[in-house]
Scaffold this active site. Sequence first.
Site, PDB file in Angstrom:
ATOM      1  CG  ASP A   9     -50.915  67.976  72.911  1.00 50.15           C
ATOM      2  OD1 ASP A   9     -51.898  67.451  73.460  1.00 50.15           O
ATOM      3  OD2 ASP A   9     -49.765  67.519  72.984  1.00 50.15           O
ATOM      4  CG  ASP A  11     -49.553  65.739  79.087  1.00 58.10           C
ATOM      5  OD1 ASP A  11     -49.006  65.468  80.163  1.00 58.10           O
ATOM      6  OD2 ASP A  11     -50.758  66.056  78.999  1.00 58.10           O
TER       7      ASP A  11
END
Length: 233
Positions: A9, A11
């Site tokens: 992922d 952020d």
Amino acid sequence: MTQPLLVFDLDGTLVDTAPDLVASLNHSLASAGVEPAERDSIGFHVGMGGRAMIERAYALRARTLSPIELEKLAAIFLAHYTDNIPGTSKPYPGVVEAIERHKVAGFGFAICTNKPEALALRLIETLGLAPYFSAVCGADTFPFRKPDARHLLETIARAGGSPDAAIMVGDSKTDIHTAQNAGVPVVAVDFGYTDRHVSEYDPSVVISAYDELTLALSNKLLAASRGRVAQPA
């Protein structure tokens, strides 16, 4: 043999973008004459995109927000954020070193994020991370997004990998459920953007720093994943 793959992922997992996201939120709020928000008051919404952050800020102030106003503020937020990439955003401590040791061991890397693809690409390019990743798939790359398993599975495919040779690394319920839906082991970091501790979502393992993402751990997760695949139905 299929190349093993770490899928990150973005952020809250690979890069700490919260300060810049909050700065863009406050820029958009200022345009509407709304007082600025503190990072702590926005909480996990910082990882959910501009609209969610704006809605949270208005809700905290018990202010009415029309759909038209929300779209206007979201556009201001996006323009400000885009114009200021990378701002003060930076990779989390130890993540580059973790990538490097896995690279030496033959791993490949990809990003699966609900951030728009163009922004994800621009962020990792300006931070000098782009050469590591063979696929960067965002919220608008496919007609589906996390927690839909296909977002992760298609990201793995674009990177030339296989689900039985992949590991997801994320910071939220969304990431964990995406990996679980795809049948892929998931390493949850506990320093990202989440409203509840990631252990509550039953990830394969939780780490508190990237020096815990060792080759031994990754190989153990992959061996267990392949073992599950090999079991008869």
